[in-house]
Design a protein around this motif. Structure first.
Motif, PDB file in Angstrom:
ATOM      1  N   UNK A   1     -16.839   3.143 -15.781  1.00 43.84           N
ATOM      2  CA  UNK A   1     -15.688   3.451 -14.956  1.00 43.84           C
ATOM      3  C   UNK A   1     -14.529   2.599 -15.450  1.00 43.84           C
ATOM      4  N   UNK A   2     -13.353   3.164 -15.498  1.00 40.66           N
ATOM      5  CA  UNK A   2     -12.155   2.418 -15.892  1.00 40.66           C
ATOM      6  C   UNK A   2     -11.260   2.280 -14.668  1.00 40.66           C
ATOM      7  N   UNK A   3     -10.613   1.112 -14.575  1.00 42.11           N
ATOM      8  CA  UNK A   3      -9.760   0.870 -13.413  1.00 42.11           C
ATOM      9  C   UNK A   3      -8.531   0.073 -13.825  1.00 42.11           C
ATOM     10  N   UNK A   4      -7.433   0.311 -13.114  1.00 37.92           N
ATOM     11  CA  UNK A   4      -6.190  -0.421 -13.340  1.00 37.92           C
ATOM     12  C   UNK A   4      -6.298  -1.836 -12.784  1.00 37.92           C
ATOM     13  N   UNK A   5      -6.781  -1.933 -11.553  1.00 36.77           N
ATOM     14  CA  UNK A   5      -6.909  -3.234 -10.904  1.00 36.77           C
ATOM     15  C   UNK A   5      -7.880  -3.126  -9.737  1.00 36.77           C
ATOM     16  N   UNK A   6      -8.241  -4.297  -9.216  1.00 36.45           N
ATOM     17  CA  UNK A   6      -9.146  -4.393  -8.079  1.00 36.45           C
ATOM     18  C   UNK A   6      -8.489  -5.291  -7.042  1.00 36.45           C
ATOM     19  N   UNK A   7      -8.592  -4.902  -5.785  1.00 38.77           N
ATOM     20  CA  UNK A   7      -8.108  -5.752  -4.689  1.00 38.77           C
ATOM     21  C   UNK A   7      -9.243  -5.942  -3.696  1.00 38.77           C
ATOM     22  N   UNK A   8      -9.395  -7.172  -3.257  1.00 34.56           N
ATOM     23  CA  UNK A   8     -10.401  -7.510  -2.254  1.00 34.56           C
ATOM     24  C   UNK A   8      -9.644  -8.117  -1.078  1.00 34.56           C
ATOM     25  N   UNK A   9      -9.901  -7.591   0.116  1.00 36.71           N
ATOM     26  CA  UNK A   9      -9.159  -8.029   1.298  1.00 36.71           C
ATOM     27  C   UNK A   9     -10.118  -8.299   2.447  1.00 36.71           C
ATOM     28  N   UNK A  10      -9.814  -9.340   3.211  1.00 37.76           N
ATOM     29  CA  UNK A  10     -10.535  -9.597   4.453  1.00 37.76           C
ATOM     30  C   UNK A  10      -9.658 -10.429   5.370  1.00 37.76           C
TER      31      UNK A  10
ATOM     32  N   UNK B   1      -7.820 -17.970 -13.850  1.00 42.69           N
ATOM     33  CA  UNK B   1      -6.427 -17.515 -13.874  1.00 42.69           C
ATOM     34  C   UNK B   1      -6.297 -15.992 -13.791  1.00 42.69           C
ATOM     35  N   UNK B   2      -7.411 -15.270 -13.944  1.00 44.90           N
ATOM     36  CA  UNK B   2      -7.391 -13.810 -13.820  1.00 44.90           C
ATOM     37  C   UNK B   2      -7.621 -13.343 -12.384  1.00 44.90           C
ATOM     38  N   UNK B   3      -7.866 -14.298 -11.477  1.00 44.47           N
ATOM     39  CA  UNK B   3      -8.101 -13.974 -10.072  1.00 44.47           C
ATOM     40  C   UNK B   3      -6.932 -14.512  -9.254  1.00 44.47           C
ATOM     41  N   UNK B   4      -6.115 -13.602  -8.739  1.00 43.28           N
ATOM     42  CA  UNK B   4      -4.956 -14.000  -7.943  1.00 43.28           C
ATOM     43  C   UNK B   4      -5.345 -14.016  -6.475  1.00 43.28           C
ATOM     44  N   UNK B   5      -5.283 -15.192  -5.864  1.00 39.24           N
ATOM     45  CA  UNK B   5      -5.680 -15.368  -4.467  1.00 39.24           C
ATOM     46  C   UNK B   5      -4.454 -15.649  -3.620  1.00 39.24           C
ATOM     47  N   UNK B   6      -4.334 -14.915  -2.518  1.00 38.97           N
ATOM     48  CA  UNK B   6      -3.234 -15.125  -1.579  1.00 38.97           C
ATOM     49  C   UNK B   6      -3.803 -15.151  -0.167  1.00 38.97           C
ATOM     50  N   UNK B   7      -3.503 -16.215   0.550  1.00 36.13           N
ATOM     51  CA  UNK B   7      -3.915 -16.321   1.951  1.00 36.13           C
ATOM     52  C   UNK B   7      -2.646 -16.467   2.777  1.00 36.13           C
ATOM     53  N   UNK B   8      -2.410 -15.514   3.659  1.00 36.28           N
ATOM     54  CA  UNK B   8      -1.224 -15.585   4.509  1.00 36.28           C
ATOM     55  C   UNK B   8      -1.655 -15.604   5.970  1.00 36.28           C
ATOM     56  N   UNK B   9      -0.818 -16.191   6.791  1.00 38.42           N
ATOM     57  CA  UNK B   9      -1.148 -16.330   8.207  1.00 38.42           C
ATOM     58  C   UNK B   9      -0.315 -15.360   9.035  1.00 38.42           C
ATOM     59  N   UNK B  10      -0.967 -14.794  10.036  1.00 33.41           N
ATOM     60  CA  UNK B  10      -0.296 -13.884  10.952  1.00 33.41           C
ATOM     61  C   UNK B  10      -0.864 -14.118  12.355  1.00 33.41           C
ATOM     62  N   UNK B  11      -0.345 -13.390  13.299  1.00 34.78           N
ATOM     63  CA  UNK B  11      -0.800 -13.529  14.677  1.00 34.78           C
ATOM     64  C   UNK B  11      -1.428 -12.225  15.133  1.00 34.78           C
ATOM     65  N   UNK B  12      -2.585 -12.336  15.776  1.00 36.95           N
ATOM     66  CA  UNK B  12      -3.295 -11.166  16.273  1.00 36.95           C
ATOM     67  C   UNK B  12      -2.667 -10.614  17.544  1.00 36.95           C
ATOM     68  N   UNK B  13      -3.206  -9.534  18.033  1.00 33.97           N
ATOM     69  CA  UNK B  13      -2.701  -8.842  19.205  1.00 33.97           C
ATOM     70  C   UNK B  13      -2.632  -9.741  20.438  1.00 33.97           C
TER      71      UNK B  13
ATOM     72  N   UNK C   1      -6.111 -11.896   0.383  1.00 33.52           N
ATOM     73  CA  UNK C   1      -6.000 -10.852  -0.634  1.00 33.52           C
ATOM     74  C   UNK C   1      -6.334 -11.463  -1.985  1.00 33.52           C
ATOM     75  N   UNK C   2      -7.242 -10.812  -2.688  1.00 31.89           N
ATOM     76  CA  UNK C   2      -7.598 -11.218  -4.038  1.00 31.89           C
ATOM     77  C   UNK C   2      -7.278 -10.039  -4.936  1.00 31.89           C
ATOM     78  N   UNK C   3      -6.659 -10.323  -6.071  1.00 32.79           N
ATOM     79  CA  UNK C   3      -6.342  -9.239  -6.999  1.00 32.79           C
ATOM     80  C   UNK C   3      -6.801  -9.616  -8.400  1.00 32.79           C
ATOM     81  N   UNK C   4      -7.417  -8.649  -9.064  1.00 31.02           N
ATOM     82  CA  UNK C   4      -7.853  -8.803 -10.450  1.00 31.02           C
ATOM     83  C   UNK C   4      -7.159  -7.699 -11.228  1.00 31.02           C
ATOM     84  N   UNK C   5      -6.345  -8.084 -12.219  1.00 31.92           N
ATOM     85  CA  UNK C   5      -5.530  -7.094 -12.933  1.00 31.92           C
ATOM     86  C   UNK C   5      -5.870  -6.960 -14.419  1.00 31.92           C
ATOM     87  N   UNK C   6      -6.159  -8.069 -15.081  1.00 37.53           N
ATOM     88  CA  UNK C   6      -6.393  -8.015 -16.527  1.00 37.53           C
ATOM     89  C   UNK C   6      -7.570  -7.117 -16.844  1.00 37.53           C
ATOM     90  N   UNK C   7      -7.427  -6.267 -17.850  1.00 34.56           N
ATOM     91  CA  UNK C   7      -8.443  -5.255 -18.126  1.00 34.56           C
ATOM     92  C   UNK C   7      -9.821  -5.858 -18.409  1.00 34.56           C
TER      93      UNK C   7
END
Length: 151
Positions: free
Chosen positions: A4-13, A39-51, A60-66
């Motif tokens: 399977x070929x893919x442009x990128x992968x995103x993992x979210x929780x 360095x090929x794994x971009x990790x971003x953790x942001x804070x928000x408020x629930x209901x 959010x984790x993003x993997x872009x390099x082929x």
């Protein structure tokens, strides 16, 4: 061998206020093969408020390099049990959107234990794979994913 070929992968929780952030990040690490450079794994953790005003972190984790995406896809397929592959195949049409993204949700608690178990519940890690297919239509992506998982 069908690859399977893919442009990128995103993992979210989400990390609820009652959860240990390190444990949730460890659960996400289950899906990232060791051979991928940090360095090929971009990790971003942001804070928000629930209901109800509770603190929630969005991971959010993003993997872009082929090369890293290829390593991820190989690892991802190896993580899937035969039962989970069968489940994904049976629901493939609803797991692929019109833009060619495959969505698979996994049990967060099992992932922390190093296991990948497909889960449709509320406490999940979502993996989004932006598949490369020609022509770029949902049907072509579904066909490519089906061939890859059935192999």
């Amino acid at each position: 061998m069908t690859n399977l070929k893919a442009h990128h992968v995103r993992i979210t929780t989400f990390i609820q206020a009652t959860e240990d952030e390190d444990k949730v990040l460890e659960a996400i690490a289950t899906f990232i093969p060791e051979e991928i450079d940090e360095e090929d794994v971009l990790l971003d953790v942001s804070e928000t408020t629930g209901f109800f005003g509770n603190s929630i972190k969005v991971v959010n984790v993003e993997i872009k390099r082929s090369r890293a995406v290829r390593a991820f896809l190989k690892h991802f397929k190896e993580l899937l049990s035969e039962e989970d592959k069968k489940y994904i195949l049976e629901h493939l049409d609803e797991k692929v959107d019109e833009e060619g993204t495959l969505y698979v949700r996994f049990n967060k608690q099992k992932a922390y234990l190093g296991e990948a178990e497909v889960d449709e519940g509320p406490d999940v890690i979502q993996v989004k794979i932006k598949v490369k297919a020609f022509p770029m239509r949902k049907e072509a992506v579904v066909k490519a994913v089906r061939e890859w998982l059935e192999e």
